[in-house]
Design an enzyme around this catalytic site. Sequence first.
Site, PDB file in Angstrom:
ATOM      1  N   HIS A 155       0.971  -1.148  -0.090  1.00  0.00           N
ATOM      2  CA  HIS A 155       0.143   0.015   0.248  1.00  0.00           C
ATOM      3  C   HIS A 155       0.858   1.349   0.047  1.00  0.00           C
ATOM      4  CE1 HIS A 155      -3.276  -2.818   1.492  1.00  0.00           C
ATOM      5  NE2 HIS A 155      -2.322  -3.408   1.961  1.00  0.00           N
ATOM      6  N   SER A 276      13.603  21.943 -16.853  1.00  0.00           N
ATOM      7  CA  SER A 276      12.569  22.667 -17.004  1.00  0.00           C
ATOM      8  C   SER A 276      12.638  23.840 -17.699  1.00  0.00           C
ATOM      9  CB  SER A 276      11.858  22.866 -15.703  1.00  0.00           C
ATOM     10  OG  SER A 276      10.921  24.177 -15.800  1.00  0.00           O
ATOM     11  N   LYS A 282      15.092  22.401 -11.493  1.00  0.00           N
ATOM     12  CA  LYS A 282      14.455  20.934 -12.015  1.00  0.00           C
ATOM     13  C   LYS A 282      15.172  20.086 -12.643  1.00  0.00           C
ATOM     14  CE  LYS A 282      10.882  19.899 -11.355  1.00  0.00           C
ATOM     15  NZ  LYS A 282       9.339  20.034 -11.688  1.00  0.00           N
ATOM     16  N   GLU A 289       9.050   8.373 -17.059  1.00  0.00           N
ATOM     17  CA  GLU A 289       7.528   8.975 -17.276  1.00  0.00           C
ATOM     18  C   GLU A 289       7.153   8.583 -18.786  1.00  0.00           C
ATOM     19  OE1 GLU A 289       6.797  13.039 -15.304  1.00  0.00           O
ATOM     20  OE2 GLU A 289       8.822  12.724 -15.601  1.00  0.00           O
TER      21      GLU A 289
END
Length: 457
Positions: A155, A276, A282, A289
Amino acid sequence: MKLWKGRFAKASTTSADEFNASIGYDQRLYKEDITGSIAHAKMLGRQGIITRDEADLIIRTLQEILADIEAGKVEFTVESEDIHMNIESILTERIGQAGKKLHTARSRNDQIALDIRLYLRKEIGSIDGKLQALLNTLVNLAEENQETIMPGYTHLQRAQPVTLAYHLLAYYQMFARDRERFADCLVRINRLPLGSGALAGTTYNTDREFLAEELEFDSVLPNGMDAVADRDFALEFLSCCSVTMMHLSRFCEELILWSSVEFSFIEIDDAYSTGSSIMPQKKNPDMAELIRGKSGRVYGDLMALLTICKGLPLAYNKDLQEDKEPVFDAADTLNASLGIFTEMIQTMKIKDENMAEAAKYGYMNATDAADYLVSKGIPFRDCHEIIGRMVLYAITNGKALDELSMEEFREFSPAFEDDIYDHINVRSCIEAKKSEGSTSFSSVARQIADIRGKDRK
Ligand code: ARG
């Protein structure tokens, strides 16, 4: 010029030609198409359906066409619709009458069924090589990280301590099964559809066994109507791709989490990260992804083909031309994802101190503390209850279980003795696991040895 123009009083419109044509994407089957045609011509010559000289001329010219395509000297046309008719037209332009005989005892329906099978055979070879490279990387990383302790989760809550090696070997097993699935799928791909004709077979004295041998298929598909109408083998391939992408996607999800400041378990190499355009600080895990995102795209390919096939009356229908783009897309996506994923995990930095630190907190030794009481003769359910109350007490007092004093322990159960502390430190929690396939250091070493042993065979 259209090869089927005889029956028509009128030419099709340019818009219809464009809508109908598949050459834009099926041209990548040129090699498979020529390989199939060469085998077919050889068979026609051996069986006396065309003369040996005609067969030789066709074969030689097809080889020249292949070389010309590879040298970028051939232009395909939308008017010739697909790769099959483009190549046949070029052949006929070059050798006239003999070229027109190639399509004897064959239909584009068995031809395309053959081409996709040949293509998938090649793609599975490439995917298998990439899966093997990934498996090697995983077992090497596991070997190096046998002492790297980290939290194991359920979980996404800290559950029990494990080693990173154990976690990596879980993925090893998943990707090893993916390899098996592709190998199994290949068994059914490797059956020959060629020689089935349009749907009913042909009137010629063909030799399909010879074709199967020539094209290295394990057997001949026993029913011609099935051979030209079904794409279940492509669906199996797409489902194998989907499962592998799902495994990659789960792993990517973890890498994304692990590379966040909140986890800080790994750092993805700069070479596999992006920045970024607005936020100078960043460093984003875009490759991971994208792989996660592309898994959705490959599932889409599977759903597309399932839906294309579901309402088709036997045998061939032009709907089946729509099988190619999803199949190509899934194969390309999986190949690319596997390649970049392996490079990414080979170069990532593992922050083992942070993993170990995280494994100290979160009461992940609670089950082991309960097991300790079981060893003192208390039934497990009661132990669970006692330790549950202790955890609540420890949380309230801002302590870890092993930071409680002996007096505190004994308030919950007189069965606790001094050896409880040795029992519930993180390393003991890991080593105490005795079941086969557990996270204990010795079990993980055995799992690695088994994998290495099998690899050597
Ligand atoms: N381009 C077609 C396809 O990809 C080849 C088979 C066409 N057969 C036919 N009867 N129109 O499916």
